[in-house]
Design an enzyme around this catalytic site. Structure first.
Site, mmCIF file in Angstrom:
data_model
loop_
_atom_site.group_PDB
_atom_site.id
_atom_site.type_symbol
_atom_site.label_atom_id
_atom_site.label_comp_id
_atom_site.label_asym_id
_atom_site.label_seq_id
_atom_site.Cartn_x
_atom_site.Cartn_y
_atom_site.Cartn_z
ATOM 1 N N LYS A 44 0.857 -1.176 0.000
ATOM 2 C CA LYS A 44 0.000 0.000 0.000
ATOM 3 C C LYS A 44 0.903 1.239 0.000
ATOM 4 C CE LYS A 44 -2.590 3.334 2.051
ATOM 5 N NZ LYS A 44 -1.994 4.639 2.415
ATOM 6 N N GLU B 137 9.692 16.198 14.807
ATOM 7 C CA GLU B 137 10.185 15.976 13.444
ATOM 8 C C GLU B 137 9.470 16.908 12.487
ATOM 9 O OE1 GLU B 137 11.323 12.095 10.849
ATOM 10 O OE2 GLU B 137 9.253 12.183 11.542
ATOM 11 N N GLU C 145 9.258 1.465 11.262
ATOM 12 C CA GLU C 145 10.390 2.382 11.119
ATOM 13 C C GLU C 145 9.787 3.774 11.071
ATOM 14 O OE1 GLU C 145 12.571 5.039 9.673
ATOM 15 O OE2 GLU C 145 12.671 3.880 7.809
ATOM 16 N N CYS D 142 13.751 10.435 7.247
ATOM 17 C CA CYS D 142 13.621 10.117 8.673
ATOM 18 C C CYS D 142 14.976 10.068 9.357
ATOM 19 C CB CYS D 142 12.892 8.787 8.845
ATOM 20 S SG CYS D 142 13.643 7.418 7.948
#
Length: 491
Positions: free
Chosen positions: A182, A392, A258, A291
Site C-alpha cells: 500500500k 520531526e 520504522e 527520517c
C-alpha cells in the site's frame, strides 16, 4: 515535465481499475499540476487483495520453494534495471526529487540494496540443530525452523518510495510471505510498478498485490485490523505507528515499524576540519524529507559563533543552487505537497515564537513556480526543549544547539523521544567512538563513516520504531521460529 501513465491496481496477478472505476490525481510537487490518474481503491478492492494474498500463501508452495522465490525476485530486479528510465521519471516528477540525486539516492541505491538482499539470502539459517536430549529413556531430536510469517501488509511513505518499497517487498518475498503493498497516496506509481513488473516476471497470482488510493487511511486500517493479515510493516510518522500498534492489538498483529527521527550531529571541538564539517551540515538533501536526516546540529559553545558564521556563509553560497528541475547537480527540489509545505511553514513560525534566531531562510518561495517550495532554513540559539528541537519537521529546517562538553552533548542528543540515526565528528577516533556508544540511536556515523546500507540492519530506538530493515536481520523480521522435537518410532 513527463506525463506519467495511468496507475492500476494489481490484485491476484491482474492489473486493473478500481471496481468503482474511480481514479484520483497524481500531482507533481514541482508544478502542482496533474501528471497521472491513479486507481482509487475502495474497501471492496482491499478485501479482494487480502483474500488473494491469503489464498496464495495458504494453497501454494511459495513459502517452501526457496529457489523459486530467489529466481523470481532476481528476475524482478532485472526488469527494474531494464526499466530504469521509467523509475527516474517517477522519482523526478512524482516524488519531486532534484535531478542530481535521483539516480544515486532514489533509484540506483534502491536497486543496489535490493541486490544486497538477494546476495545475503543464503545466510538466512532456515534450519538449526539444537542437539539430542535423553529424557526418561526417550531421545528427542530437537530442531528449529524459520518459516514465513504469512500475509504481509506493507504500508510505505512518499519520500524514498523505491528504496522503502524494495526493502519491504523484497524482504517479505524472499522470506516466503505474500505481500500487499500500500504505497503513499502522493507516490502511487512508485508502488504500482512493482506489481506491473511482477506480472511480467511471472510471479504466481496473489503473491504480490498493490493497492493505491486517495484516502491515506482506508486501506491501511483494513490491513491492520484484518486477522488474515499476519504482519504489518510500516514506515512513516510515529503518530501513525502508534495507531497501528493499537489497532493491531485485537488480532495480536506482529508490527514492524520504522518511524520518525530528530537525529543529532555532534561536532566536537577537536575536529580538525571544523569549518568544513559544520558547513556541509546544512539541511538541503531532498529538502530535509528523510527520517534519518541529522536535523539537530550540536556544536561546542567555545566555537558556537564560528559555527554560526560558517553556516551563514554556506547557506548563502547555496541560496540560488536549489529548486531547479533541470539542474544535473541539484539535490534539493520542492517538498512533496501543499500540506507538507504548510506544515513546515507552521514550524518555522513556531521557532520564531519560541525565541530561536532565524539565521537564514524561513520563506516559501513562490518565485520558484507553482509547486511546493520552501527555502533552506536554519535556526540558531535553540534550546533542546523547544518544539522545533524535539519534533520531526520533515523539511529543510536545521536547528543548531550549543553544548558545554562531551557529557552535555550526549545528554542533549539523548533528550529526545527519537533514536534513529546520528553523527559524531572528532580528531580523536577513540573519543568519537566513546560518544557514539553513549548515544541511544540505531545507527551512528563517526567521522563520515557509512552506517547504512542494504547489507546492514537499519532501525531505531525509542519512538523511532520496532525491528530492523535491510540485511539478514531485515529478512528475518518476516520469519517465525518453530521448534520440533521428534522421537524415532520403535518397531
Amino acid at each position: 515535465m513527463t506525463l506519467l501513465p495511468t496507475g492500476k491496481l494489481i490484485i491476484n496477478g491482474q492489473m486493473r481499475d478500481a471496481q468503482s472505476g474511480k481514479t484520483y490525481e497524481d500531482i507533481s510537487p514541482w508544478t502542482g499540476a496533474t501528471i497521472a490518474h491513479v486507481a482509487d481503491a475502495s474497501a471492496a478492492d482491499v478485501e479482494e487483495a487480502i483474500a488473494s494474498a491469503r489464498h496464495a500463501f495458504d494453497t501454494s508452495d511459495w513459502s517452501r520453494d526457496h529457489q523459486k522465490r530467489v529466481g523470481l525476485v532476481q528476475k524482478l530486479l532485472d526488469l527494474f534495471i531494464a526499466n530504469r528510465d521509467r523509475l527516474v521519471a517517477i522519482a523526478r516528477d512524482e516524488v519531486g526529487s532534484a535531478n542530481g540525486m535521483v539516480l544515486w539516492a532514489q533509484v540506483d541505491n534502491a536497486l543496489k540494496c535490493w541486490q544486497d538482499l538477494i546476495d545475503l539470502f543464503p545466510r538466512v539459517q532456515f534450519e538449526k540443530d539444537f542437539g539430542d536430549v535423553n529424557v526418561g529413556g526417550r531421545v528427542s531430536r530437537r530442531r528449529g525452523f524459520l518459516e514465513a510469517v504469512g500475509v504481509v501488509g506493507a504500508i510505505t511513505p512518499w519520500n524514498f518510495p523505491f528504496f522503502v518499497n524494495a526493502e519491504k517487498v523484497v524482504s517479505g518475498l524472499l522470506a516466503g510471505c505474500t505481500v500487499i503493498l500500500k504505497p503513499a497516496p502522493d507516490t502511487p506509481l512508485a508502488g504500482t510498478i512493482f506489481g506491473e513488473l511482477a506480472i511480467e516476471a511471472g510471479f504466481p497470482a496473489g503473491v504480490l498485490n498493490v493497492i493505491t488510493g486517495s484516502d491515506p487511511a482506508l486501506a491501511g486500517e483494513m490491513l491492520v485490523r484484518d486477522p488474515r493479515v499476519d504482519l504489518i510493516t510500516f514506515t512513516g510518522s510515529t503518530g501513525v505507528g502508534k495507531r497501528i500498534m493499537r489497532e493491531g492489538a485485537d488480532t495480536m498483529k506482529r508490527v514492524f515499524l520504522e518511524l520518525g527521527g530528530k537525529s543529532a550531529n555532534i561536532v566536537l571541538e577537536d575536529e580538525p576540519n571544523f569549518a568544513q564539517v559544520v558547513g556541509q551540515s546544512i539541511l538541503i538533501f531532498h529538502a530535509g524529507q528523510g527520517c534519518a536526516v541529522q536535523s539537530r546540529l550540536l556544536v561546542p559553545k567555545s566555537r558556537y559563533e564560528e559555527a554560526k558564521a560558517v553556516l551563514k556563509a554556506s547557506y548563502e553560497a547555496y541560496a540560488d543552487a536549489w529548486g531547479h528541475y533541470d539542474d544535473p547537480h541539484g539535490i534539493m527540489g520542492p517538498v512533496i505537497s501543499r500540506r507538507q509545505q504548510e506544515r513546515i511553514k507552521d514550524y518555522i513560525h513556531l521557532g520564531v515564537e519560541e525565541g530561536a534566531t532565524l539565521l537564514v531562510g524561513g520563506n516559501l518561495r513562490l518565485d520558484k513556480g507553482d509547486g511546493w517550495f520552501v527555502e533552506p532554513t536554519c535556526f540558531v540559539d535553540v534550546r533542546n526543549d523547544m518544539r522545533i528541537a524535539q519534533e520531526e519537521i520533515f523539511g529543510p529546517v536545521l536547528v543548531v544547539i550549543p553544548y558545554e562538553d562531551d557529557d552535555d552533548a550526549v545528554r542533549i542528543a539523548n533528550e529526545s523521544p527519537f533514536g534513529l540515526s546520528g553523527g559524531v565528528w572528532s580528531g580523536d577516533i577513540d573519543r568519537a567512538m566513546r560518544v557514539a556508544h553513549r548515544i541511544r540511536t540505531g545507527n551512528v556515523s563517526v567521522n563520515g563513516g557509512m552506517s547504512m546500507g542494504g547489507d546492514l540492519p537499519f532501525g531505531g530506538y525509542k519512538q523511532s520504531g520496532i525491528g530492523r530493515a535491510w540485511g539478514v536481520e531485515g529478512i528475518e523480521e518476516y520469519l517465525e521460529t518453530k521448534v520440533i522435537g521428534s522421537v524415532e518410532a520403535k518397531a
